[in-house]
Design a protein around this motif. Sequence first.
Motif, PDB file in Angstrom:
ATOM      1  N   THR A   1       0.836  -1.320   0.185  1.00 15.46           N
ATOM      2  CA  THR A   1       0.060   0.026   0.156  1.00 15.46           C
ATOM      3  C   THR A   1       0.765   1.205  -0.030  1.00 15.46           C
ATOM      4  N   TRP A   2       1.880   1.264   0.815  1.00 14.65           N
ATOM      5  CA  TRP A   2       2.807   2.411   0.623  1.00 14.65           C
ATOM      6  C   TRP A   2       3.226   2.693  -0.847  1.00 14.65           C
ATOM      7  N   ARG A   3       3.730   1.569  -1.565  1.00 15.57           N
ATOM      8  CA  ARG A   3       4.175   1.857  -2.823  1.00 15.57           C
ATOM      9  C   ARG A   3       3.083   2.354  -3.735  1.00 15.57           C
ATOM     10  N   ALA A   4       1.959   1.805  -3.463  1.00 15.82           N
ATOM     11  CA  ALA A   4       0.667   2.177  -4.140  1.00 15.82           C
ATOM     12  C   ALA A   4       0.520   3.745  -4.126  1.00 15.82           C
ATOM     13  N   TYR A   5       0.803   4.165  -3.045  1.00 17.53           N
ATOM     14  CA  TYR A   5       0.413   5.791  -2.681  1.00 17.53           C
ATOM     15  C   TYR A   5       1.753   6.515  -3.087  1.00 17.53           C
ATOM     16  N   HIS A   6       2.821   5.851  -3.574  1.00 20.19           N
ATOM     17  CA  HIS A   6       4.159   6.657  -3.650  1.00 20.19           C
ATOM     18  C   HIS A   6       4.612   7.306  -2.429  1.00 20.19           C
ATOM     19  N   ASN A   7       4.165   6.769  -1.238  1.00 20.83           N
ATOM     20  CA  ASN A   7       4.475   7.557  -0.087  1.00 20.83           C
ATOM     21  C   ASN A   7       6.016   7.262   0.336  1.00 20.83           C
ATOM     22  N   ARG A   8       6.636   8.058   1.389  1.00 21.82           N
ATOM     23  CA  ARG A   8       7.947   8.134   1.535  1.00 21.82           C
ATOM     24  C   ARG A   8       8.038   8.594   2.929  1.00 21.82           C
ATOM     25  N   TYR A   9       6.977   8.825   3.903  1.00 22.03           N
ATOM     26  CA  TYR A   9       7.047   9.613   5.011  1.00 22.03           C
ATOM     27  C   TYR A   9       6.368   8.939   6.147  1.00 22.03           C
ATOM     28  N   TRP A  10       6.877   8.904   7.487  1.00 20.81           N
ATOM     29  CA  TRP A  10       6.266   8.470   8.755  1.00 20.81           C
ATOM     30  C   TRP A  10       6.234   9.831   9.380  1.00 20.81           C
ATOM     31  N   PRO A  11       4.960  10.321   9.773  1.00 23.45           N
ATOM     32  CA  PRO A  11       3.739   9.993   9.504  1.00 23.45           C
ATOM     33  C   PRO A  11       3.066  10.591   8.339  1.00 23.45           C
ATOM     34  N   ALA A  12       2.070  10.257   7.519  1.00 24.24           N
ATOM     35  CA  ALA A  12       1.469  10.933   6.056  1.00 24.24           C
ATOM     36  C   ALA A  12       0.186  10.569   6.293  1.00 24.24           C
ATOM     37  N   LYS A  13      -0.604  11.649   5.868  1.00 26.13           N
ATOM     38  CA  LYS A  13      -2.228  11.566   5.858  1.00 26.13           C
ATOM     39  C   LYS A  13      -2.852  11.712   4.507  1.00 26.13           C
ATOM     40  N   TYR A  14      -3.468  10.991   4.277  1.00 27.20           N
ATOM     41  CA  TYR A  14      -4.208  10.957   2.844  1.00 27.20           C
ATOM     42  C   TYR A  14      -5.685  11.064   3.223  1.00 27.20           C
ATOM     43  N   LEU A  15      -6.458  12.374   2.858  1.00 28.59           N
ATOM     44  CA  LEU A  15      -7.948  12.499   3.261  1.00 28.59           C
ATOM     45  C   LEU A  15      -8.663  12.158   2.132  1.00 28.59           C
ATOM     46  N   ILE A  16      -9.664  11.238   1.874  1.00 26.02           N
ATOM     47  CA  ILE A  16     -10.432  10.709   0.892  1.00 26.02           C
ATOM     48  C   ILE A  16     -11.778  11.139   1.257  1.00 26.02           C
ATOM     49  N   ASP A  17     -12.476  11.730   0.055  1.00 26.31           N
ATOM     50  CA  ASP A  17     -13.941  12.117   0.210  1.00 26.31           C
ATOM     51  C   ASP A  17     -14.841  10.752   0.093  1.00 26.31           C
ATOM     52  N   LYS A  18     -16.076  11.191  -0.170  1.00 26.92           N
ATOM     53  CA  LYS A  18     -17.056  10.118   0.034  1.00 26.92           C
ATOM     54  C   LYS A  18     -17.203   9.515  -1.298  1.00 26.92           C
ATOM     55  N   ASP A  19     -16.537  10.088  -2.596  1.00 29.68           N
ATOM     56  CA  ASP A  19     -16.405   9.340  -3.562  1.00 29.68           C
ATOM     57  C   ASP A  19     -15.193   8.684  -4.143  1.00 29.68           C
ATOM     58  N   GLY A  20     -14.337   8.578  -3.011  1.00 27.06           N
ATOM     59  CA  GLY A  20     -12.912   7.736  -3.382  1.00 27.06           C
ATOM     60  C   GLY A  20     -12.087   8.563  -3.785  1.00 27.06           C
ATOM     61  N   ASN A  21     -12.170  10.064  -3.781  1.00 26.40           N
ATOM     62  CA  ASN A  21     -10.725  10.802  -4.305  1.00 26.40           C
ATOM     63  C   ASN A  21     -10.028  11.307  -3.162  1.00 26.40           C
ATOM     64  N   ILE A  22      -8.675  11.479  -3.476  1.00 20.84           N
ATOM     65  CA  ILE A  22      -7.946  12.125  -2.323  1.00 20.84           C
ATOM     66  C   ILE A  22      -8.107  13.733  -2.712  1.00 20.84           C
ATOM     67  N   ARG A  23      -8.424  14.356  -1.486  1.00 19.70           N
ATOM     68  CA  ARG A  23      -8.806  15.677  -1.388  1.00 19.70           C
ATOM     69  C   ARG A  23      -7.613  16.582  -0.868  1.00 19.70           C
ATOM     70  N   TRP A  24      -6.878  16.026   0.019  1.00 18.15           N
ATOM     71  CA  TRP A  24      -5.797  16.644   0.980  1.00 18.15           C
ATOM     72  C   TRP A  24      -4.800  15.419   1.460  1.00 18.15           C
ATOM     73  N   THR A  25      -3.583  15.975   1.352  1.00 22.94           N
ATOM     74  CA  THR A  25      -2.524  15.193   1.938  1.00 22.94           C
ATOM     75  C   THR A  25      -1.775  16.074   2.830  1.00 22.94           C
ATOM     76  N   HIS A  26      -0.974  15.322   3.675  1.00 20.71           N
ATOM     77  CA  HIS A  26      -0.044  16.142   4.624  1.00 20.71           C
ATOM     78  C   HIS A  26       1.091  15.100   5.064  1.00 20.71           C
ATOM     79  N   PHE A  27       2.236  15.488   4.986  1.00 24.19           N
ATOM     80  CA  PHE A  27       3.345  14.643   5.536  1.00 24.19           C
ATOM     81  C   PHE A  27       4.144  15.360   6.714  1.00 24.19           C
ATOM     82  N   GLY A  28       4.353  14.293   7.828  1.00 25.56           N
ATOM     83  CA  GLY A  28       5.089  14.871   8.805  1.00 25.56           C
ATOM     84  C   GLY A  28       4.005  15.241  10.089  1.00 25.56           C
ATOM     85  N   GLU A  29       4.606  16.014  10.972  1.00 22.13           N
ATOM     86  CA  GLU A  29       3.680  16.267  12.093  1.00 22.13           C
ATOM     87  C   GLU A  29       3.051  17.776  11.780  1.00 22.13           C
TER      88      GLU A  29
END
Length: 554
Positions: free
Chosen positions: A354-382
């Motif tokens: 899943t980490w690779r599917a999101y092309h993620n590189r950080y701990w912590p990392a947040k991906y906020l997904i709306d009701k239709d399944g789309n990422i609407r906001w991201t944030h990396f770190g504290e």
Amino acid sequence: MIVTALLSLVAGVLTVLAPCVLPFLPVIVGGSLGHGSRRRPYLIAASLVVSLLVFTLLLKASTAFLSIDPRVWAIGSGVLVILLGVAMLFPGLWARVARWTKLEAAHGLLGKARNQRGETAGALLTGAALGPVFSSCSPTYAWVIATVLPASPVAGMIYLGIYCAGMAGALLGISLAGRRLVDRLGWASNPRGWFQRAIAALFIVVGLFVSTGLDKALQTWAVDKFPALTAFEQGLIPQSNAAPGVAGNAEQRQLGPAPELAGISHWVNSNPTTLADLRGKVVLVDFWTYSCINCMRTQPYLNAWYDRYRAAGLEIIGVHAPEFTFEKVPENVEKAVRDAGIKYPVALDNDFATWRAYHNRYWPAKYLIDKDGNIRWTHFGEGSYDEAEKQIRDLLGETGDKAGVTGETTQPTRGQSPETYLGTRRASGNETRLETGERDYGQNPAPGATNRWSLSGSWTAGDESITAARDGAQLNYRFAGREMFLVMDGPAGAKVRVQVEGGGPPGGADVQGEEVTISGARLYRLVRLPEATRGTTVTLTFDKGVSANAFTFG
């Protein structure tokens, strides 16, 4: 990514001016001198870049697969510099030795380094030999190796390449300026004169320092006496394992349909689920690992949001991507989940699918997904907790009271020491040269420079950790900041004694008196000072069998 790339470029330039590199600049300038060849400075800079990139790959391969002590590469580098110096200082003697030993290839590369025919070989070898030397001089290099490269090899090599380009550009400017100065001085341009022989002797001295490890002592002294540039470059490194200019800000490159959860090996607090099953809800995917202090400081906010907004349609999925082997064990994660009071589903992403599917590189990392399944906001770190809650409320259409956060909500300290790994694969800041396997490191003094550590007594070094081989093994670390944390494991009931310079109480939550009692593989809170420090030495004395993985700070 653009900001990270720009800061990598700046860090490359600053590395050339760092105290640990300055003693080697005469070798760079001296190596650029030749029989009128104007290509030598360019060849040296280019070969140094290639050497550093190749050395990075060798370092990762040797520590991950071949169990070769990284020090082997530095020794080879030092020997090559010595041979270059000998070839320059005694070209006739080297030619006779090469003929006597039948080393015609070496004679062609080194013995003719001062001849027009050997100009290219000599320049290329000079730059190549210094790759392992320069790799130990940059906090930025260490950060990319330790954090970015393991998670994203492509991004890691891109940032390293940009860092090397900045370093090569600065070196080239210094080399060209130095060459122009020498060209104006007839006596300095004489290949048989005392000036260039002095440069050759300097090659030999530098090679001896590198091959024997004395360069580390020189670097430590220089960093201690001239800390400004190193501290400035250290400031470029992102805190909380996030990229510069990204942590604390929403990043838009990931917006679009959310990738499905993949490769989950175990679930905590939930039966297996998918994002498709959660369509119609607002979903916050949080990448974390339980020994990460940055993740732990985020946890109270996640718990508060889940308690406040779950009934309104919020779901949180904690995707646990392990940094250390023991974090793959489901029982360890389950205990960490209980201890943190986490109620939402936690998915164990042990293979980083899943980490690779999101092309993620950080701990912590947040991906906020709306009701239709789309990422609407991201944030990396504290950080950015108010913004995160605002985004959640907007997607839910909530207008009531905000969540009430309880529990520890401490923040990082500006200028704190960087995350420091102790295993041979990613060790950084160590004054004591690590060797794989068990070794008695004798009695080493406490480090004089901030962000450095040393070992005393018997230790067994592995890829991810170091383990006390006998009772009384010691580790000294001089850190900056207010708090010190250490990821440890060992026999239940084993002790670690914590002593702070000046004799004050350690203050860490896991310390009773001056001792920590080991109770599983996790992060232990060792030191909490009344106020932040720019340099305080902590001495840790370990019982046999206790392992230490990595320091973090606050």
